[in-house]
Write a protein that holds these residues in place. Structure first.
Motif, short mmCIF file in Angstrom:
data_model
loop_
_atom_site.label_atom_id
_atom_site.label_comp_id
_atom_site.label_asym_id
_atom_site.label_seq_id
_atom_site.Cartn_x
_atom_site.Cartn_y
_atom_site.Cartn_z
N ARG A 156 10.03 1.55 1.76
CA ARG A 156 10.33 1.61 0.39
C ARG A 156 10.83 3.09 0.22
O ARG A 156 9.82 4.09 0.68
CB ARG A 156 9.38 1.31 -0.73
N GLN A 199 9.34 6.76 -7.80
CA GLN A 199 7.96 6.19 -7.56
C GLN A 199 7.37 6.68 -6.26
O GLN A 199 6.81 7.89 -6.15
CB GLN A 199 7.99 4.84 -7.65
N PHE A 200 7.60 5.89 -4.86
CA PHE A 200 6.81 6.14 -3.84
C PHE A 200 7.91 6.02 -2.70
O PHE A 200 9.07 5.29 -2.72
CB PHE A 200 6.19 4.95 -3.52
N ALA A 242 7.50 5.05 1.29
CA ALA A 242 6.42 4.34 1.96
C ALA A 242 7.27 3.67 3.21
O ALA A 242 8.36 3.40 3.24
CB ALA A 242 5.96 3.18 1.20
N ASN A 288 -0.88 -0.29 1.54
CA ASN A 288 -0.70 -0.31 -0.17
C ASN A 288 0.23 -1.28 -0.62
O ASN A 288 1.05 -1.54 0.09
CB ASN A 288 -0.06 1.11 -0.52
N VAL A 320 3.31 -1.22 -2.87
CA VAL A 320 4.23 -0.27 -3.14
C VAL A 320 5.33 -0.79 -4.24
O VAL A 320 6.04 0.12 -4.72
CB VAL A 320 4.89 0.59 -1.91
N MET A 362 1.96 4.14 1.85
CA MET A 362 2.67 5.35 0.95
C MET A 362 2.36 6.66 1.61
O MET A 362 1.45 7.03 2.25
CB MET A 362 1.49 5.42 -0.40
N ARG A 371 4.62 10.41 -3.28
CA ARG A 371 4.61 9.97 -4.79
C ARG A 371 5.53 10.93 -5.67
O ARG A 371 5.22 12.11 -5.07
CB ARG A 371 3.59 9.21 -5.36
N ALA A 407 -0.54 4.32 -5.26
CA ALA A 407 -0.12 2.96 -5.16
C ALA A 407 -1.39 2.24 -4.90
O ALA A 407 -2.36 2.70 -4.64
CB ALA A 407 0.64 2.58 -3.92
#
Length: 135
Positions: free
Chosen positions: A53, A58-59, A61, A71, A73, A82, A85, A92
């Motif tokens: 991701r 946000q994150f 990962a 996590n 995520v 993660m 962030r 997360a």
């Protein structure tokens, strides 16, 4: 879905896993297939899919190298480690994989096995006998 596979192995993107929620972080709910969101609580067991991701708001990962703690995520059900962030964002949600979900032969189930791929005819001129293009 017939078995749970654990032990030393490297998960792949799309592998399905059963995981336990250890600590709540940014994700406090999980989106169900109906679209409804269900609240998460430490100790809950949930089914997720591994995936990378990259969401700048946000994150960042990636799929971890093993079945160790990782996590949640994304509320859509993405399990990943993660890496970073957005500043000021809570970490997360922490999960522990209990194992990969496997079929009757003990092979991991992967989302790619369930993809809907419509049959698309080849374009005209590429060995297509059903093409009626003007000459």
């Amino acid at each position: 879905m017939k078995t749970l596979i654990s032990g030393p192995m490297r998960p792949r993107t799309g592998d399905l896993l059963l995981a336990r929620v250890d600590r709540l972080g940014y994700q406090t709910r999980l989106e169900l297939t109906s679209g409804r969101k269900a609240s998460l609580h430490p100790g809950d067991e949930i089914i997720l899919a591994y995936g990378d991701r990259y969401a700048t708001d946000q994150f960042e990962a990636e799929v971890p190298p093993d079945l160790g703690p990782t996590n949640l995520v994304a509320t859509g059900g993405v399990a990943s480690r993660m890496l970073s962030r957005l500043k000021g964002m809570r970490a997360a949600t922490g999960i522990t994989p209990l194992g990969l979900i496997g079929d009757a032969q003990g092979a991991p189930l992967n989302l790619s096995q369930f993809a809907f791929l419509p049959q698309i005819p080849p374009p005209c001129g590429r060995a297509s006998s059903s093409c009626s293009a003007p000459r």
